[in-house]
Design an enzyme around this catalytic site. Structure first.
Site, mmCIF file in Angstrom:
data_model
loop_
_atom_site.group_PDB
_atom_site.id
_atom_site.type_symbol
_atom_site.label_atom_id
_atom_site.label_comp_id
_atom_site.label_asym_id
_atom_site.label_seq_id
_atom_site.Cartn_x
_atom_site.Cartn_y
_atom_site.Cartn_z
ATOM 1 N N GLY A 99 0.763 -1.247 0.000
ATOM 2 C CA GLY A 99 0.000 0.000 0.000
ATOM 3 C C GLY A 99 0.789 1.288 0.000
ATOM 4 O O GLY A 99 0.290 2.333 -0.404
ATOM 5 N N ASP A 156 -5.079 1.503 10.654
ATOM 6 C CA ASP A 156 -6.456 1.059 10.848
ATOM 7 C C ASP A 156 -6.555 0.451 12.253
ATOM 8 O O ASP A 156 -6.664 1.186 13.231
ATOM 9 C CB ASP A 156 -6.781 0.067 9.717
ATOM 10 N N THR A 157 -6.459 -0.866 12.386
ATOM 11 C CA THR A 157 -6.487 -1.448 13.737
ATOM 12 C C THR A 157 -5.202 -1.151 14.506
ATOM 13 O O THR A 157 -5.169 -1.214 15.724
ATOM 14 C CB THR A 157 -6.651 -2.977 13.687
ATOM 15 N N THR A 212 -0.629 -3.779 12.046
ATOM 16 C CA THR A 212 0.478 -3.861 11.080
ATOM 17 C C THR A 212 1.667 -2.998 11.520
ATOM 18 O O THR A 212 2.814 -3.464 11.539
ATOM 19 C CB THR A 212 0.000 -3.407 9.681
ATOM 20 N N LYS A 237 -7.485 5.946 10.577
ATOM 21 C CA LYS A 237 -8.883 5.758 10.985
ATOM 22 C C LYS A 237 -8.865 5.514 12.490
ATOM 23 O O LYS A 237 -8.884 4.358 12.942
ATOM 24 C CB LYS A 237 -9.489 4.536 10.271
ATOM 25 N N ARG A 253 -5.291 0.460 -6.925
ATOM 26 C CA ARG A 253 -4.102 1.094 -6.351
ATOM 27 C C ARG A 253 -3.601 2.250 -7.210
ATOM 28 O O ARG A 253 -2.927 3.147 -6.745
ATOM 29 C CB ARG A 253 -2.956 0.067 -6.229
HETATM 30 P P1 IMP Z 1 -4.048 -2.443 10.372
HETATM 31 O O1 IMP Z 1 -3.036 -3.495 10.631
HETATM 32 O O2 IMP Z 1 -5.431 -2.899 10.715
HETATM 33 O O3 IMP Z 1 -3.723 -1.085 10.962
HETATM 34 O O4 IMP Z 1 -4.175 -2.312 8.797
HETATM 35 C C1 IMP Z 1 -3.305 -1.706 8.031
HETATM 36 C C2 IMP Z 1 -3.492 -2.221 6.625
HETATM 37 O O5 IMP Z 1 -4.861 -2.538 6.329
HETATM 38 C C3 IMP Z 1 -3.141 -1.127 5.665
HETATM 39 O O6 IMP Z 1 -1.778 -1.154 5.357
HETATM 40 C C4 IMP Z 1 -4.014 -1.454 4.492
HETATM 41 O O7 IMP Z 1 -3.347 -2.364 3.652
HETATM 42 C C5 IMP Z 1 -5.212 -2.144 5.032
HETATM 43 N N1 IMP Z 1 -6.388 -1.238 5.109
HETATM 44 C C6 IMP Z 1 -6.987 -0.744 6.199
HETATM 45 N N2 IMP Z 1 -8.021 0.060 5.886
HETATM 46 C C7 IMP Z 1 -8.078 0.073 4.541
HETATM 47 C C8 IMP Z 1 -8.943 0.751 3.587
HETATM 48 O O8 IMP Z 1 -9.868 1.514 3.912
HETATM 49 N N3 IMP Z 1 -8.673 0.507 2.276
HETATM 50 C C9 IMP Z 1 -7.665 -0.309 1.848
HETATM 51 N N4 IMP Z 1 -6.835 -0.943 2.700
HETATM 52 C C10 IMP Z 1 -7.041 -0.751 4.033
HETATM 53 MG MG MG Z 2 -1.409 -2.373 3.151
#
Ligand code: IMP
Ligand code: MG
Length: 194
Positions: free
Chosen positions: A54, A116-117, A120, A144, A178
């Site tokens: 991403g 997001d969460t 990652t 988010k 993308r």
């Molecule tokens: P986390 O580990 O939940 O913080 O997620 C991070 C990863 O989730 C990002 O690097 C994105 O690849 C994916 N992600 C989270 N939200 C979105 C979204 O709204 N669109 C596309 N990918 C997302």
């Molecule tokens: Mg990603």
């Protein structure tokens, strides 16, 4: 807006026709973020670590803006995966490709598309600490905050957004979209979701 034909067949209820953040706003924000970064970073041994896939477009814009400030970092990537396909995270972060450069003692700036969460980036930072980095900072284009599961704050954030699914500027929906040069919201037909 053009819909991806393959994805349209698999998920006929989705639409990508609302631009949330256009190219000029992204460009202006990248310049502001870089101005903040150059005040904080040690220019002599900086490594930019992009989380694939991403971050590729954001990182490419950031490094060119950093160059204009005389910053010449090493650049590497880590491919981490938690999403599989679709719009829901599996919750389990996996390393698909690890770093290639030696980051021991280096200042690292981790770049990701979206926080997001928090799983990652937390995972990436823990891994970099284990590799002996001197200092870690994180930069995300989007955040988010309402979705956080693991407590995590990025040092540099482009835009905070509400809880919705977005694509473009590196972000995907099942590997599509993308390439869009802006951030767009994905909407789903209510009637089709059952
Ligand atoms: P986390 O580990 O939940 O913080 O997620 C991070 C990863 O989730 C990002 O690097 C994105 O690849 C994916 N992600 C989270 N939200 C979105 C979204 O709204 N669109 C596309 N990918 C997302
Ligand atoms: Mg990603």
């Amino acid at each position: 807006m053009k819909i991806n034909r393959r994805l349209q067949e698999a998920v006929p209820s989705h639409h990508v026709n609302e631009i949330m953040i256009d190219e000029s706003r992204i460009r202006a924000r990248v310049d502001e973020l870089v101005t903040e970064m150059v005040d904080d970073c040690r220019a002599d041994d900086l490594v930019l670590v992009g989380i694939l896939r991403g971050s590729f477009m954001f990182l490419a814009d950031l490094v060119r803006a950093l160059y204009l400030h005389g910053i010449h970092p090493r650049i590497d990537f880590m491919t981490l995966s938690s999403y599989g396909s679709g719009t829901e995270s599996s919750g389990q972060v996996e390393v698909q490709k690890d770093l290639s450069v030696d980051v021991e003692g280096a200042d690292v700036l981790v770049i990701d598309d979206i926080l997001d969460t928090g799983r990652t980036l937390k995972f990436a930072c823990d891994r970099l600490v284990a590799k002996g980095t001197a200092n870690i900072r994180t930069c995300v284009l989007l955040d988010k905050p309402s979705r956080r599961v693991v407590p995590f704050a990025a040092n540099y954030t482009g835009f905070a957004i509400e809880d919705c699914f977005v694509v473009g500027y590196g972000l995907d929906f099942d590997s599509c979209y993308r390439e869009l040069p802006y951030i767009a919201r994905v909407t789903f037909d209510e009637s089709a979701s059952g």
